[in-house]
Design an enzyme around this catalytic site. Structure first.
Site, PDB file in Angstrom:
ATOM      1  N   HIS A 140      -3.113   7.583   6.414  1.00  0.00           N
ATOM      2  CA  HIS A 140      -3.334   6.333   5.674  1.00  0.00           C
ATOM      3  C   HIS A 140      -4.753   5.847   5.999  1.00  0.00           C
ATOM      4  O   HIS A 140      -5.503   5.496   5.110  1.00  0.00           O
ATOM      5  CB  HIS A 140      -2.270   5.298   6.068  1.00  0.00           C
ATOM      6  CG  HIS A 140      -2.297   4.075   5.229  1.00  0.00           C
ATOM      7  ND1 HIS A 140      -2.227   4.121   3.851  1.00  0.00           N
ATOM      8  CD2 HIS A 140      -2.402   2.757   5.552  1.00  0.00           C
ATOM      9  CE1 HIS A 140      -2.277   2.877   3.373  1.00  0.00           C
ATOM     10  NE2 HIS A 140      -2.391   2.041   4.377  1.00  0.00           N
ATOM     11  N   CYS A 180       0.800  -1.226   0.000  1.00  0.00           N
ATOM     12  CA  CYS A 180       0.000   0.000   0.000  1.00  0.00           C
ATOM     13  C   CYS A 180       0.832   1.274   0.000  1.00  0.00           C
ATOM     14  O   CYS A 180       0.299   2.365  -0.098  1.00  0.00           O
ATOM     15  CB  CYS A 180      -0.937  -0.016   1.192  1.00  0.00           C
ATOM     16  SG  CYS A 180      -1.783  -1.592   1.327  1.00  0.00           S
ATOM     17  N   HIS A 204      -9.718   2.039  -0.516  1.00  0.00           N
ATOM     18  CA  HIS A 204      -8.264   1.900  -0.448  1.00  0.00           C
ATOM     19  C   HIS A 204      -7.772   1.432  -1.816  1.00  0.00           C
ATOM     20  O   HIS A 204      -7.998   0.302  -2.222  1.00  0.00           O
ATOM     21  CB  HIS A 204      -7.881   0.902   0.633  1.00  0.00           C
ATOM     22  CG  HIS A 204      -6.409   0.823   0.898  1.00  0.00           C
ATOM     23  ND1 HIS A 204      -5.478   1.524   0.151  1.00  0.00           N
ATOM     24  CD2 HIS A 204      -5.700   0.133   1.828  1.00  0.00           C
ATOM     25  CE1 HIS A 204      -4.271   1.261   0.623  1.00  0.00           C
ATOM     26  NE2 HIS A 204      -4.378   0.420   1.630  1.00  0.00           N
TER      27      HIS A 204
END
Lengths: 356, 401
Positions: free
Chosen positions: B295, B162, B330
């Site tokens: 995040h 990520c 995401h």
């Protein structure tokens, strides 16, 4: 101009005897199945029994090669930078097949977690407690070279001593072999892998795998070889590649005659023969031309095995006979140039110096 | 003093739309892009909301004027569409002529295509599917971008879960600083795939409903897809061509948790160190940061770790912070670049983006993200966080110029 990267240690698990105690490259290993697999090692040395049960071959060989390399260098890493063409492809295949078969229900997360390209790096960081820079390149046949390039950037930035763990790893699976066979990667005829380069008039090569790690440093330590220069080339033609070689020689104050050994990534594929010969042909009779893909097979990070061999040749001032394609050396080996082409047409140049 | 690295052009596509204006407008209107997917073919489509880009593959192919027999995966299509905004804002000959790097990022490449064709791939014989056989490689989209726009850059593809595209930005900046290239196009792309959805679902951290970052009752993340790219160059290079400078990339740090393969330390050591180092490089004190784009995946583990790190680092004077993942989902490898663009846009427009769906602070940590759109805020410096599997963390600091 980049600083030299001293090779403080090299560790390689490959289809040949390249790891651990005992004579290197002896006895020679071969296969006639169109692919080579690594000589399996005792992976329990660096991996706990609990973790090892679930791990794919790629994770086991990569973590082991990486940890051994650090142990050989006797350092803790200041950065972990790697390249891989396809990561833990067997985990990916496993998860994907299960997902299709089980129709997206009741899947085992372990395969998914391990299939992520950075899982080896994560494990290495965990094992070494290295919280510093950590990077994984996934650019096909240049993945390993890009890791070296990043290591070079990192060393250039450093004001203090830095020991970087850099590596490349890939595994060969039956499925992968089938898939890439459909687009002409492999030879159709059955051959002895050690005779790969004698079959240079037919298309295709043989598959391989391996994990190669290096501790690269701006501190010479006991290093006997250093990477002096590095260049990646995207799908170059003959002229572009030759220009790049000339440019690299010039930037390092060298002429073609100064190169003692040319280590070629030639892979026995007739389609690529012209490109490889154009590179090695620039060095005339003065240089010994060597090759290695008949020993490790061809795969995205095969140049990692190449660098392991190059480091061995320069460090030990001795060229394994099985690698020699032309020319014989009796004098010192000071400069070695690696010229590699990937199956997809990219290329790389790596210049090694001996450290006296 | 080293030359400043600046962002002078951006392009993106997310579930909120194509281009920076569409994305910012949606967020100003508190309009989330999360919905049940229509393009992703999965038995879980009715179960989970996701940040799926509205375009079908066919629509993107039309936007790009591709021939019918093109072999681009959805991942590559997203990348090419996102890149249009940069290409249109630029004298493309300059990009072709002067030394350029293209640093792309992906987590599963063209898995969205491969998962449909895999049984054919591994069965004997051949067929029309052959043209997609290389599309699994993350580097495929990178090479597709270069080929489609006729660029000849130094290419690299990164995969650090990520944090992938945040790492792409960092690498591009470093290459420019060391004179390897004059400019770098950096970012990432990921398309929704059954592989990824089922992977995260097997870890039991996907939420069925819109995610609730930093909330006590968060249950997991929503997956999203998208692509985003930022053009980096030196301040001098941007000025030389009379470009509008969007922000300075003033600091960055890549570090690793070295804690667990998929979970961060609950104390947020990794997140703390990463943010601290990025700020240190930019010469910033905690009080200088006007906004943090967290995040904030809304997984149990991430939010407590990141939240703890933020409270520790900003000790009592916590700046505005929010996660924009309730808007986009995401987007994995694209997230770092998408959120870098959001952070820069927020700074330029003087707004703080809201953290949607937040109701109740976590019990362990009385910390509340910003839940409303706040306007007319003077923001000089922002942080953008990306934390991933394998303990791979990156924080980027952007500053107004």
């Amino acid at each position: 101009m980049s600083k030299a990267m001293y090779i403080k240690a090299a560790s390689c698990i490959s289809p040949q005897h390249s790891y651990g105690e005992g004579p290197m490259l002896e006895p020679l290993m071969s296969s006639d199945t169109g692919m080579l697999h690594v000589v399996e090692q005792d992976y329990r040395k660096y991996i706990s029994p609990v973790a090892i049960r679930r791990m794919s071959r790629l994770l086991k060989m990569s973590i082991t090669a990486g940890m051994q390399c650090l142990a050989d260098a006797g350092v803790q890493p200041d950065a972990i930078i790697t390249g891989t063409g396809r990561g833990s492809v067997s985990d990916m295949e496993h998860f994907l097949s299960d997902m299709i078969t089980l129709k997206e229900e009741a899947l085992n997360p372990t395969y998914f977690i391990q299939s992520t390209y950075n899982s080896v790096n994560g494990w290495l960081a965990l094992q070494t407690k290295c919280t510093k820079y950590n990077e994984t390149f996934v650019h096909r046949g240049l993945s390993f070279e890009l890791a070296l390039l990043d290591a070079q950037l990192t060393l250039n930035e450093a004001n203090d001593t830095q020991n970087i763990l850099a590596g490349g790893f890939d595994e060969m699976t039956d499925y992968y072999h089938v898939v890439k066979g459909k687009i002409g990667y492999w030879k159709k005829e059955q051959i002895d892998s050690l005779e790969l380069l004698q079959h240079g008039n037919t298309d295709g090569t043989i598959g391989g795998e391996g994990a190669s790690f290096f501790v690269l440093s701006n501190d010479k330590g006991n290093a006997r070889a250093a990477i002096a220069a590095l260049k990646v080339l995207h799908k170059p033609g003959v002229a572009e590649m030759q220009n790049a070689i000339n440019e690299m020689l010039e930037q390092n104050g060298l002429v073609a005659n100064d190169i003692d050994v040319v280590l070629s990534g030639m892979n026995g594929d007739a389609k690529q023969k012209k490109l490889f010969e154009a590179g090695t042909g620039m060095f005339g009779d003065g240089a010994t031309v060597c090759a290695y893909k008949h020993l490790c097979g061809d795969f995205d990070t095969a140049s990692g095995f190449g660098l392991w061999l190059a480091n061995k040749i320069v460090s030990e001032q001795n060229i394994p006979t099985v690698t020699i394609q032309s020319g014989v050396r009796s004098d010192a080996i000071d400069k070695l140039l690696m010229v590699n082409h990937t199956i997809t047409g990219d290329a790389s140049l790596i210049l090694l110096n001996s450290c006296k | 003093m080293a030359e400043k690295i600046v962002v002078s052009s951006v392009g993106l596509v997310t579930a909120l739309g194509l281009g920076i204006e569409a994305n910012m407008q949606a967020m100003r209107q508190l309009r989330s892009g999360l919905r049940h997917p229509v393009h992703l073919q999965t038995i879980h489509a009715g179960e989970f909301v996701m940040g799926e880009v509205e375009y079908s593959n066919r629509q993107m192919a039309e936007l790009l004027q591709l021939p019918a027999d093109h072999n681009y995966s959805r991942t590559a299509l997203l990348a090419l569409v996102a890149m249009q905004e940069i290409i249109n804002s630029f004298d493309i000959e300059l990009l072709r002529k002067e030394p350029l790097a293209l640093i792309n990022a992906g987590t599963v490449g063209g898995m969205c295509t491969v998962e449909d064709l895999y049984p054919d791939f591994i069965a004997p014989g051949t067929g029309d599917y052959i043209r997609y056989i290389d599309s699994l490689d993350c580097a495929e989209s990178t090479e597709d971008i270069a080929a489609y726009y006729k660029l000849k850059p130094l290419m690299a593809t990164i995969s650090t879960a990520c944090s992938s595209s945040a790492n792409a930005l960092m690498l591009g900046a470093r290459m420019i600083k060391q004179g390897l290239v004059k400019r770098a196009i950096c970012g990432g792309c990921d398309a929704l795939s059954r592989f990824t959805l089922n992977g995260f679902n097997s870890l039991k951290n996907v939420a069925k409903e819109p995610c609730k970052p930093f909330d006590r009752d968060r249950v997991g993340l929503n997956l999203g897809e998208g692509a985003a790219y930022l053009l980096l160059e030196t301040e001098a290079s941007a000025k030389e061509r009379g470009a509008r400078i969007l922000a300075e990339l003033s600091g960055y740090c890549n570090s690793n948790d070295a804690y667990h393969p998929t979970a961060p330390s609950p104390y947020g050591e990794g997140a703390y160190n990463t943010m601290q180092q990025a700020m240190k490089m930019a010469g910033l004190q905690p009080g200088d940061i006007g906004y943090i784009n967290a995040h904030g995946t809304a997984t149990i583990n991430n939010d407590i770790a990141e939240g703890t790190a933020i409270s520790r680092l900003f000790d009592g004077k916590i700046p505005y912070f929010s996660s924009t993942k309730p808007f986009t989902g995401h987007t994995l490898a694209a997230a770092g670049a998408i959120e870098a663009i959001f952070s820069i846009a927020a700074m330029r427009e003087g707004i703080v983006l809201p953290n949607m769906n937040f109701d109740t602070p976590m019990e362990e940590l009385p910390l509340a993200p910003n839940t409303q759109l706040v306007e007319h805020v003077d923001i000089q410096h922002v942080l953008s966080n990306s934390f991933g599997f394998g303990g791979n963390n990156v924080s980027l600091a952007f500053s107004a110029l």
